[in-house]
Design an enzyme around this catalytic site. Structure first.
Site, PDB file in Angstrom:
ATOM      1  N   LYS A 266       0.842  -1.204   0.000  1.00 16.72           N
ATOM      2  CA  LYS A 266       0.000   0.000   0.000  1.00 16.72           C
ATOM      3  C   LYS A 266       0.878   1.256   0.000  1.00 16.72           C
ATOM      4  CE  LYS A 266      -3.193   2.417   3.093  1.00 16.72           C
ATOM      5  NZ  LYS A 266      -4.391   2.473   2.237  1.00 16.72           N
TER       6      LYS A 266
ATOM      7  N   HIS B 200     -20.956   8.609  -5.148  1.00 11.62           N
ATOM      8  CA  HIS B 200     -19.548   8.244  -5.307  1.00 11.62           C
ATOM      9  C   HIS B 200     -18.789   9.297  -6.095  1.00 11.62           C
ATOM     10  CE1 HIS B 200     -21.682   4.457  -4.531  1.00 11.62           C
ATOM     11  NE2 HIS B 200     -20.630   4.206  -3.790  1.00 11.62           N
TER      12      HIS B 200
ATOM     13  N   CYS C 123     -26.658   6.589  -1.536  1.00 12.88           N
ATOM     14  CA  CYS C 123     -26.032   6.016  -0.342  1.00 12.88           C
ATOM     15  C   CYS C 123     -25.712   7.164   0.613  1.00 12.88           C
ATOM     16  CB  CYS C 123     -24.780   5.228  -0.746  1.00 12.88           C
ATOM     17  SG  CYS C 123     -24.137   4.169   0.565  1.00 12.88           S
TER      18      CYS C 123
HETATM   19  N1  GLN Z   1     -26.333   4.583   6.806  1.00 14.13           N
HETATM   20  C1  GLN Z   1     -25.083   4.368   6.165  1.00 14.13           C
HETATM   21  C2  GLN Z   1     -24.523   5.688   5.665  1.00 14.13           C
HETATM   22  O1  GLN Z   1     -25.265   6.513   5.267  1.00 14.13           O
HETATM   23  C3  GLN Z   1     -25.218   3.412   5.006  1.00 14.13           C
HETATM   24  C4  GLN Z   1     -23.897   3.147   4.338  1.00 14.13           C
HETATM   25  C5  GLN Z   1     -23.925   2.059   3.303  1.00 14.13           C
HETATM   26  O2  GLN Z   1     -24.960   1.703   2.806  1.00 14.13           O
HETATM   27  N2  GLN Z   1     -22.795   1.524   2.935  1.00 14.13           N
HETATM   28  O3  GLN Z   1     -23.339   5.910   5.635  1.00 14.13           O
HETATM   29 ZN    ZN Z   2     -25.348   2.357   0.673  1.00  6.93          ZN
END
Ligand code: GLN
Ligand code: ZN
Length: 756
Positions: A18, A697, A729
């Site tokens: 790494k 992302h 997310c």
């Molecule tokens: N509740 C988490 C977040 O918002 C969900 C993360 C995930 O789904 N990897 O960070």
């Molecule tokens: Zn997620």
């Protein structure tokens, strides 16, 4: 009996790879220094294998980034968007494929999980019309080097069928020509590599884990024998056809492959041994995968020995090899680096270095007819650890034994619950987020200072509350409908809970490669899991006290906690999962008592935990869904249960997701252009759905119009009463100056579509 491991971790016990990679990418060290650092690691790992008494050392297991990518580059199978990189120096092109070409703005190859492990490989992309340019593979040089240094190398390569099965074909050649037509080009390229390796080794390991899955379609399987005839002709008597991660789905192609040896995973496919011994062709040796490459626990010699004895009595010792079940890539490097683990836990553990020694110990024990001090010592160690009070907590066992089906069912069916939740008074297309908000430098410093004792507990609580207040204010200002507390107190969604639950412990250096230079340090579940006290209630209650809008309680689900940990091997995974579910259930109950009306239980890992073999997958899904229901079903009808999942291809498992019986699910989908919604059209999903409308992302701030468009598209598949609006997310990896405007646009998009 010859002994070997299927591969050793590349990363180094102090994550040297790494460091070398990351400083090379930053321009800190030269290509020569990077190569020298890698050579040191390879030599060290060969030395470990040889000094442990193994007969071979692995080559081709070491990769600068990823072994699938190594094959892709050997074939020169560049997706068309990388054509501008064709003239770049090979190493530059290699890292461009892995990480994207920033200068030319070409996105990297996709990355996805390697079967049901937490390792990610780079997905090959096949375009029927673009020619393959051919290239070299580092295994040739490594194998020569190992030989020159006096080691006996066994090169290891991912096989052509697995490479092809995992490759995705560009959309335009989906209809008509199959990607399997590429076998014709693939086999000669492999054959050339094998011919170059053959003079330097006794065996060449060709890995075909697809033999344990449904991924090998009939059209591919038909060619298997012919293709392997071609490979065997290039390296006569050398190929060890290698399968792992389950029993062979259909042993015929492997048995008829004409290879010199067959390796099978007896850790996850122990039941197949008898049938294989029966049918193994006379010219084929059998390598028994006995030492688990995917966990951190010592092998139980007394349980393993009968398998060896059985194979030896059927085939004779000269046709039996002893190996790890799969590559040791998935286990941490060296237990000797751990100085803080309690002795009763450390005493049961074996990391990669220790697993090498186990294999040669097994050979010695078997050679001595199963007697001797080594086997007694092993039995004594495992036995000494077993009665430790943490391993078995009677109250937990009694509670788990008393689980009833009723505990896994909500009081009423979804339509009644929906009516009971109407008091929440949410607008159509309610807006929310997935849980975490940007983890600023200040937040990370607060957590670190607290861990190091630089600030007091009272200071820490005040600082986190300040973050929660700020986060709630921002959400109010944005006009979101269902708020969250922001997860500032969590470093990681599994670690946070692991640190608060009984039955977990943490290593100091138990790093495992996740992808490229990235490593994770999974928590260890060593004993019965139970909740000591409420884990999240104070934070959520505080957040709720600041606003009239509902605040979602935020928990990680039992399956995800299980999948992202190293799990004890003395209790079935399904039972460990039920124990975690009971702990989460208690937390859910306490949140409800504290007046929290909406609770989200994240199951980000549900899909990836699915075993590759279909029969095992069914069993897994059944207990995984049961665990979620056990965790979530203890609430009143009026409490709204959400869940969140981080992937989009779940058409095949949608019926299982429906069985989780959550009121609302949020899912990643914006990258797939909402393709997943097709699944919802065909399947009349009862509950509410929030397909992510914005890719978290990427730092890019999507315009309101883009999200309006996605919502309109979603409405063609999901009735308006059932649609939620949320990002893909959590936002923890984003900055506020990215997240805030993106959410502003998201709320504007929801308002626009509501008006329409
Ligand atoms: N509740 C988490 C977040 O918002 C969900 C993360 C995930 O789904 N990897 O960070
Ligand atoms: Zn997620």
């Amino acid at each position: 009996m010859l002994t070997h491991v299927l591969g050793f971790p590349s990363i180094g016990k102090k994550r040297e790879l790494k460091q070398a990679l990351e400083s090379f990418w930053k321009g800190g060290i030269s290509q020569e220094s990077l190569a020298a650092a890698c050579r040191e690691l390879k030599k060290r790992h060969w030395r470990v294998q040889k000094d442990s008494g193994l007969d071979f050392v692995s080559t081709g297991d070491f990769s600068l980034y990823d072994r699938m990518l190594d094959i892709t580059c050997m074939l020169g199978a560049l997706p068309p968007r990388f054509i501008p990189c064709a003239g770049d120096p090979p190493l530059e092109r290699y890292f461009s494929l892995a990480r994207g070409d920033i200068r030319r703005n070409i996105p990297a190859l996709d990355m996805t999980k390697w079967f049901d492990t937490n390792y990610h490989y780079l997905v090959p992309e096949i375009d029927i019309h673009s020619p393959w340019t051919g290239g070299t593979h580092p295994v040739i040089e490594d194998t020569r080097l190992a030989g020159k240094l006096g080691f006996s190398p066994k090169p290891a390569l991912i096989g052509p069928f697995t490479w092809l099965a995992l490759a995705k074909a560009a959309a335009k050649n989906r209809n008509g020509v199959s990607k399997w037509s590429r076998l014709k080009t693939l086999i000669p390229a492999y054959a050339e590599l094998l011919a170059a390796l053959a003079p330097h080794c006794a065996f060449i390991q060709i890995e075909e884990p697809v033999l344990c899955t449904e991924l090998l379609p009939e059209e591919g399987a038909g060619d298997f024998r012919e293709a392997y005839a071609g490979l065997n002709a290039a390296a006569p008597g050398k190929i060890m056809l290698t399968a792992y991660f389950g029993p062979l789905r259909n042993p015929e192609p492997a048995l008829a492959s004409g290879c010199a040896a067959l390796h099978v995973d007896l850790v996850r496919g122990g039941g197949q041994l008898e049938a294989l011994l029966d049918k193994l062709p006379a010219g084929m040796a059998l390598s028994l995968g006995l030492v688990d490459g995917r966990n951190i626990w010592k092998t139980d010699y007394a349980k393993t020995l009968p398998l060896i004895e059985r194979a030896v009595s059927a085939l004779g010792g000269e046709r039996v090899l002893l190996g790890s079940s799969c590559s040791l890539l998935h286990s941490p490097v060296d237990l000797a680096e751990e100085t803080a683990l309690p002795e009763h836990i450390k005493g049961r553990m074996a990391f990669a270095v220790q697993k090498c020694a186990e294999l040669s110990a097994l050979r010695d024990i078997a050679a001595r007819g199963g007697r001797g001090s080594v086997i007694e010592e092993n039995a004594a160690l495992l036995k000494a650890a077993a009665p430790h009070p943490g391993n078995r907590v009677d109250a937990v066992r009694e509670r788990a034994a008393a689980i009833t089906p009723a505990m896994r069912s909500r009081q009423s069916a979804y339509p009644q619950r929906r009516a009971a939740q109407a008091y929440l008074n949410l607008p159509p297309l309610p807006t929310t987020t997935i849980g975490s908000f940007p983890q600023t430098a200040a937040i990370r410093k607060t957590r670190l200072d607290y861990r190091r004792g630089v600030i007091t507990e009272a200071d820490y609580i005040a600082a986190i509350k300040g973050e929660i207040r700020d986060c709630v204010e921002k959400q109010e200002r944005l006009g979101l409908d269902v708020l969250v507390h922001g997860e500032a107190e969590r470093n990681d969604m599994v670690e946070y809970f692991g640190q608060r639950l009984g039955g977990f412990c943490f290593t100091q250096n138990g790093w495992v490669q996740s992808y490229g230079s990235r490593c994770v340090k999974p928590p260890v579940i060593y004993g019965d899991v139970y909740r000591k006290q409420p884990m999240t209630v104070d934070w959520i209650r505080y957040a709720q006290s600041l606003t009239q809008k509902p605040v979602k309680g935020m928990l990680t689900g039992p399956v995800t906690i299980l999948c992202w940990s190293f799990v004890r091997d003395d209790l079935a995974r399904s039972e460990v999962c039920a124990q975690i579910a009971l702990a989460v259930r208690d937390e859910v109950g306490d949140l409800e008592k504290a007046g929290i009306r909406i609770i989200q239980i994240d199951e980000a890992a549900l899909r990836e935990g699915m075993p590759p073999a279909r029969a095992e997958a069914e069993t897994y899904l059944r207990w995984a869904v049961d665990a979620f229901r056990l965790a979530s079903a203890g609430v009143e009808d009026s409490t709204q249960i959400h869940t969140h999942m981080c992937y989009s291809e779940f058409n095949a498992i949608l019926p299982w997701i429906a069985q989780m019986d959550a009121d609302v699910i949020s899912i990643e989908s914006s990258r797939g252009g909402m393709e997943l919604l097709d699944a919802f059209s065909g399947f009349h999903y009862q509950g509410e759905v929030g397909p992510g409308v914005y890719d978290i992302h990427s730092p890019r701030v999507p315009a309101a119009e883009e999200m309006t468009e996605l919502l309109r598209r979603a409405l063609r598949h999901i009735p308006k009463e059932q649609l939620w609006v949320n990002p893909d997310c959590g936002l923890k990896t984003r900055r506020w100056d990215e997240a805030y405007p993106a959410l502003e646009n998201m709320v504007a998009a929801a308002r626009q579509v509501r008006a329409e």
